[in-house]
Design a protein around this motif. Structure first.
Motif, PDB file in Angstrom:
ATOM      1  N   UNK A  53       0.837  -1.204   0.000  1.00  0.00           N
ATOM      2  CA  UNK A  53       0.000   0.000   0.000  1.00  0.00           C
ATOM      3  C   UNK A  53       0.866   1.247   0.000  1.00  0.00           C
ATOM      4  N   UNK A  54       0.304   2.320  -0.517  1.00  0.00           N
ATOM      5  CA  UNK A  54       0.945   3.630  -0.470  1.00  0.00           C
ATOM      6  C   UNK A  54       0.998   4.083   0.993  1.00  0.00           C
ATOM      7  N   UNK A  55       2.204   4.398   1.491  1.00  0.00           N
ATOM      8  CA  UNK A  55       2.372   4.705   2.913  1.00  0.00           C
ATOM      9  C   UNK A  55       1.661   5.988   3.329  1.00  0.00           C
ATOM     10  N   UNK A  56       1.506   6.936   2.403  1.00  0.00           N
ATOM     11  CA  UNK A  56       0.843   8.193   2.747  1.00  0.00           C
ATOM     12  C   UNK A  56      -0.679   8.122   2.532  1.00  0.00           C
ATOM     13  N   UNK A  57      -1.088   7.624   1.381  1.00  0.00           N
ATOM     14  CA  UNK A  57      -2.511   7.606   1.039  1.00  0.00           C
ATOM     15  C   UNK A  57      -3.247   6.387   1.579  1.00  0.00           C
ATOM     16  N   UNK A  58      -2.496   5.348   1.934  1.00  0.00           N
ATOM     17  CA  UNK A  58      -3.077   4.077   2.390  1.00  0.00           C
ATOM     18  C   UNK A  58      -3.961   3.434   1.322  1.00  0.00           C
ATOM     19  N   UNK A  59      -3.614   3.654   0.074  1.00  0.00           N
ATOM     20  CA  UNK A  59      -4.300   2.992  -1.035  1.00  0.00           C
ATOM     21  C   UNK A  59      -3.508   1.765  -1.464  1.00  0.00           C
TER      22      UNK A  59
ATOM     23  N   UNK B  58      -7.049   1.306   4.982  1.00  0.00           N
ATOM     24  CA  UNK B  58      -6.585   1.092   3.613  1.00  0.00           C
ATOM     25  C   UNK B  58      -7.792   1.063   2.675  1.00  0.00           C
ATOM     26  N   UNK B  59      -7.608   1.574   1.481  1.00  0.00           N
ATOM     27  CA  UNK B  59      -8.703   1.560   0.518  1.00  0.00           C
ATOM     28  C   UNK B  59      -8.263   0.922  -0.792  1.00  0.00           C
ATOM     29  N   UNK B  60      -9.231   0.286  -1.471  1.00  0.00           N
ATOM     30  CA  UNK B  60      -9.013  -0.277  -2.803  1.00  0.00           C
ATOM     31  C   UNK B  60     -10.020   0.324  -3.758  1.00  0.00           C
ATOM     32  N   UNK B  61      -9.519   0.898  -4.851  1.00  0.00           N
ATOM     33  CA  UNK B  61     -10.354   1.457  -5.915  1.00  0.00           C
ATOM     34  C   UNK B  61     -11.267   2.564  -5.414  1.00  0.00           C
ATOM     35  N   UNK B  62     -10.947   3.131  -4.254  1.00  0.00           N
ATOM     36  CA  UNK B  62     -11.770   4.189  -3.706  1.00  0.00           C
ATOM     37  C   UNK B  62     -13.126   3.714  -3.218  1.00  0.00           C
ATOM     38  N   UNK B  63     -13.283   2.405  -3.109  1.00  0.00           N
ATOM     39  CA  UNK B  63     -14.588   1.829  -2.736  1.00  0.00           C
ATOM     40  C   UNK B  63     -14.508   1.046  -1.437  1.00  0.00           C
TER      41      UNK B  63
ATOM     42  N   UNK C  77      -8.308  -3.545   6.467  1.00  0.00           N
ATOM     43  CA  UNK C  77      -7.205  -3.323   7.413  1.00  0.00           C
ATOM     44  C   UNK C  77      -6.064  -4.297   7.174  1.00  0.00           C
ATOM     45  N   UNK C  78      -4.912  -3.997   7.773  1.00  0.00           N
ATOM     46  CA  UNK C  78      -3.773  -4.891   7.625  1.00  0.00           C
ATOM     47  C   UNK C  78      -2.680  -4.598   8.635  1.00  0.00           C
ATOM     48  N   UNK C  79      -1.957  -5.653   9.011  1.00  0.00           N
ATOM     49  CA  UNK C  79      -0.783  -5.512   9.861  1.00  0.00           C
ATOM     50  C   UNK C  79       0.411  -5.089   9.011  1.00  0.00           C
ATOM     51  N   UNK C  80       1.220  -4.161   9.502  1.00  0.00           N
ATOM     52  CA  UNK C  80       2.465  -3.815   8.812  1.00  0.00           C
ATOM     53  C   UNK C  80       3.501  -4.883   9.149  1.00  0.00           C
ATOM     54  N   UNK C  81       3.885  -5.650   8.135  1.00  0.00           N
ATOM     55  CA  UNK C  81       4.799  -6.778   8.355  1.00  0.00           C
ATOM     56  C   UNK C  81       6.172  -6.257   8.766  1.00  0.00           C
ATOM     57  N   UNK C  82       6.686  -6.812   9.860  1.00  0.00           N
ATOM     58  CA  UNK C  82       7.992  -6.423  10.382  1.00  0.00           C
ATOM     59  C   UNK C  82       8.982  -7.584  10.246  1.00  0.00           C
TER      60      UNK C  82
ATOM     61  N   UNK D 210      11.986  -2.415   1.267  1.00  0.00           N
ATOM     62  CA  UNK D 210      12.315  -3.041  -0.017  1.00  0.00           C
ATOM     63  C   UNK D 210      11.258  -2.683  -1.062  1.00  0.00           C
ATOM     64  N   UNK D 211       9.993  -2.792  -0.697  1.00  0.00           N
ATOM     65  CA  UNK D 211       8.931  -2.491  -1.656  1.00  0.00           C
ATOM     66  C   UNK D 211       8.864  -1.000  -1.972  1.00  0.00           C
ATOM     67  N   UNK D 212       9.225  -0.157  -1.022  1.00  0.00           N
ATOM     68  CA  UNK D 212       9.286   1.283  -1.284  1.00  0.00           C
ATOM     69  C   UNK D 212      10.308   1.572  -2.373  1.00  0.00           C
ATOM     70  N   UNK D 213      11.456   0.954  -2.262  1.00  0.00           N
ATOM     71  CA  UNK D 213      12.499   1.127  -3.274  1.00  0.00           C
ATOM     72  C   UNK D 213      12.038   0.599  -4.628  1.00  0.00           C
ATOM     73  N   UNK D 214      11.339  -0.507  -4.627  1.00  0.00           N
ATOM     74  CA  UNK D 214      10.942  -1.152  -5.884  1.00  0.00           C
ATOM     75  C   UNK D 214       9.871  -0.347  -6.620  1.00  0.00           C
ATOM     76  N   UNK D 215       8.879   0.164  -5.903  1.00  0.00           N
ATOM     77  CA  UNK D 215       7.781   0.876  -6.564  1.00  0.00           C
ATOM     78  C   UNK D 215       8.063   2.366  -6.720  1.00  0.00           C
ATOM     79  N   UNK D 216       9.125   2.849  -6.088  1.00  0.00           N
ATOM     80  CA  UNK D 216       9.504   4.241  -6.262  1.00  0.00           C
ATOM     81  C   UNK D 216       8.711   5.233  -5.440  1.00  0.00           C
ATOM     82  N   UNK D 217       8.118   4.777  -4.371  1.00  0.00           N
ATOM     83  CA  UNK D 217       7.401   5.663  -3.450  1.00  0.00           C
ATOM     84  C   UNK D 217       7.349   4.992  -2.082  1.00  0.00           C
ATOM     85  N   UNK D 218       7.063   5.769  -1.051  1.00  0.00           N
ATOM     86  CA  UNK D 218       6.964   5.185   0.283  1.00  0.00           C
ATOM     87  C   UNK D 218       5.797   4.201   0.329  1.00  0.00           C
TER      88      UNK D 218
END
Length: 379
Positions: free
Chosen positions: A81-87, A149-154, A158-163, A175-183
Motif C-alpha cells: 500500500x501507499x504509505x501516505x494515502x493508504x491505497x 486502507x482503501x481499494x479502488x476508492x470503494x 485493514x492490515x498488519x504492517x509486516x515487520x 524493499x517495496x518502497x524502493x521497488x515501486x519508487x514511493x513510500x
C-alpha cells in the motif's frame, strides 16, 4: 437439483423425464426463474489451481490447496500500500509488480507455520524476503495495524504492517518502497472482517474476502481461454488496410494467438466442458475427489458462482515481462464479451467470481458437477 454424472445437462433433464430443451428453475432472487439448458457440457475437472499470496505479484501453481469461505488459503493475504494515502498498489498502476516471485515454504514445526519467501527483482540484483505465514499472537501484538486502507476508492480494509523477525533482516516495507519508487507499506490482512459487495443475482450476499478485488474466488475454463486465443489469432491476421483492424495489436507477437491463463489471475481453472464460457451458465457446482459421490457432498464442497468477472486492463500485463500490451486481451474481449453483466453492460467479462459453502481442500483432477444452473442471462 442432483446431478448423477459430469454430463450434467443431459443427465439432469433425463432424470426429470425431460429433454435437453426442458426448462429448469434457478431460484434466483432477481425474478428470473427459468432458462433453456445449454447442452452436454462433458466431464469437467479441475485442471489448475493458482494462489497469489501477494496481491498483483506473480502467482503459484499448486496441486492442492485448502480453502475457506474467504478464499484459497494464503491467496491475496498480503499486499503493498501507499504509505501516505493508504491505497492498495496493484499492477494496474505499477505493472512490474507481476515480476515479484513468491513461494510458500510450509513448515508445521515452525511456530509461524513456515515462511512466505518473496524474490524482488531489484536493479542491482534480486532481494529475497522471508516473512512468517501465520505469525504467532505475540508477534502480531508488535505489528502496527493500518485500519483505513482503501481499494479502488470503494473498499476499506485493514492490515498488519509486516515487520522483520530479526534485526539482520531488511524491512519488507523498505524493499517495496524502493521497488515501486514511493513510500510503501507491506501488509498482511488484519483481523477485521471485510464484507463483499452484493451482486445482481445476490443482492443480500453475505460473504467476506481479504485483499482480493471484491470476492473470495475467481474461476475460469481452459475452453474459454482457447476461444479467446482463436479470436486473437483471427485479429492478428487482419491487415492494416482491412476493416475490423484492432488498434495497437502487434500482429507478429500475436500471430499464433497464444495467451496464458495466468494473466487473468484465476484461482480454480476447469477443463472438460467442451464449449467455451460454460462457467457462465453454472450457478452452483460441487467439486469432489474421484472417490466421492457428489450426491453425498456437503455444503463445504459447494461453490456458488455469484457474478461474471468484468475486466480491466490488468490482463494486458505480461506476467513474464511486466510489459502492458496495447491491445490484448482487453480490446479483443471488448469485441465479443460485452453486454453480459446486467449491471455493467459496457465492460467485457472473462471468468466468474465465486464463494465456497465452507472449508475443505481442492485438488487438481477433482471432478466438477453442476448442481444448479444460472438464469437466462447466466451468472
Amino acid at each position: 437439483m442432483e446431478t448423477k454424472s459430469p454430463k450434467a445437462p443431459i443427465k439432469q433433464a433425463a432424470a426429470n423425464g425431460g429433454t435437453i430443451g426442458d426448462k429448469i428453475g434457478n431460484g434466483l432472487s432477481n425474478g428470473s426463474t427459468e432458462f433453456e439448458v445449454p447442452g452436454d457440457i462433458g466431464e469437467v475437472r479441475v485442471s489448475k489451481l493458482l494462489i497469489h499470496p501477494v496481491k498483483s505479484c506473480r502467482g503459484i501453481s499448486v496441486q492442492e490447496v485448502k480453502y475457506t469461505p474467504e478464499g484459497l488459503e494464503n491467496d491475496r493475504k498480503w499486499c503493498i500500500v501507499d504509505a501516505e494515502k493508504h491505497t492498495v498498489i496493484t499492477a494496474r498502476e505499477v505493472s512490474k509488480l507481476v515480476l515479484i516471485q513468491t513461494r510458500l515454504d510450509v513448515d508445521p514445526s515452525d511456530p509461524h507455520g513456515g515462511r512466505l519467501v518473496i524474490t524482488v527483482p531489484m536493479k542491482n540484483g534480486p532481494v529475497v524476503l522471508s516473512v512468517p505465514i501465520n505469525p504467532t499472537p505475540d508477534v502480531l501484538k508488535s505489528w502496527p495495524i493500518v485500519s483505513d486502507c482503501t481499494m479502488f476508492g470503494i473498499f476499506t480494509v485493514d492490515g498488519y504492517i509486516v515487520q522483520p523477525l530479526s534485526s539482520s533482516e531488511r524491512s519488507p516495507s523498505d524493499v517495496f518502497s524502493e521497488y515501486v519508487g514511493k513510500n510503501a507499506l507491506f501488509l498482511m490482512k488484519g483481523p477485521a472482517a471485510r464484507e463483499c459487495p452484493p451482486t445482481y443475482a445476490f443482492p443480500d450476499l453475505k460473504a467476506h474476502s481479504v485483499f482480493q478485488d471484491a470476492y473470495p474466488l475467481l474461476v475460469a475454463s481452459e475452453e474459454s481461454l482457447e476461444a479467446l486465443s482463436d479470436r486473437i489469432k483471427q485479429a492478428a491476421q487482419i491487415g492494416d488496410d482491412q476493416p475490423g483492424k484492432i488498434g495497437g495489436l502487434n500482429r507478429e507477437i500475436w500471430k499464433d494467438g497464444n495467451i496464458k491463463m495466468e494473466r487473468f489471475r484465476p484461482n480454480i481453472v476447469f477443463k472438460g466442458a467442451g464449449v467455451p464460457f460454460a462457467e457462465d451458465t453454472w450457478r452452483r457446482v460441487v467439486i469432489v475427489p474421484e472417490d466421492v459421490d457428489p450426491a453425498t457432498a456437503g455444503d463445504d464442497r459447494m461453490f456458488t458462482l455469484i457474478a461474471k468477472c468484468t475486466r480491466c486492463l490488468l490482463p494486458n500485463v505480461d506476467t513474464e515481462t511486466g510489459v502492458r500490451d496495447a491491445a490484448v486481451p482487453f480490446k479483443i474481449l471488448m469485441k465479443f464479451r460485452v453486454g453480459l453483466d446486467p449491471t455493467q453492460k459496457n465492460k467485457a467479462c472473462f471468468g466468474c467470481n465465486g464463494v465456497s459453502g465452507g472449508s475443505g481442500t481442492v485438488r487438481v483432477g477433482d471432478r466438477v458437477y453442476v448442481k444448479e444452473w444460472a438464469g437466462e442471462a447466466g451468472v
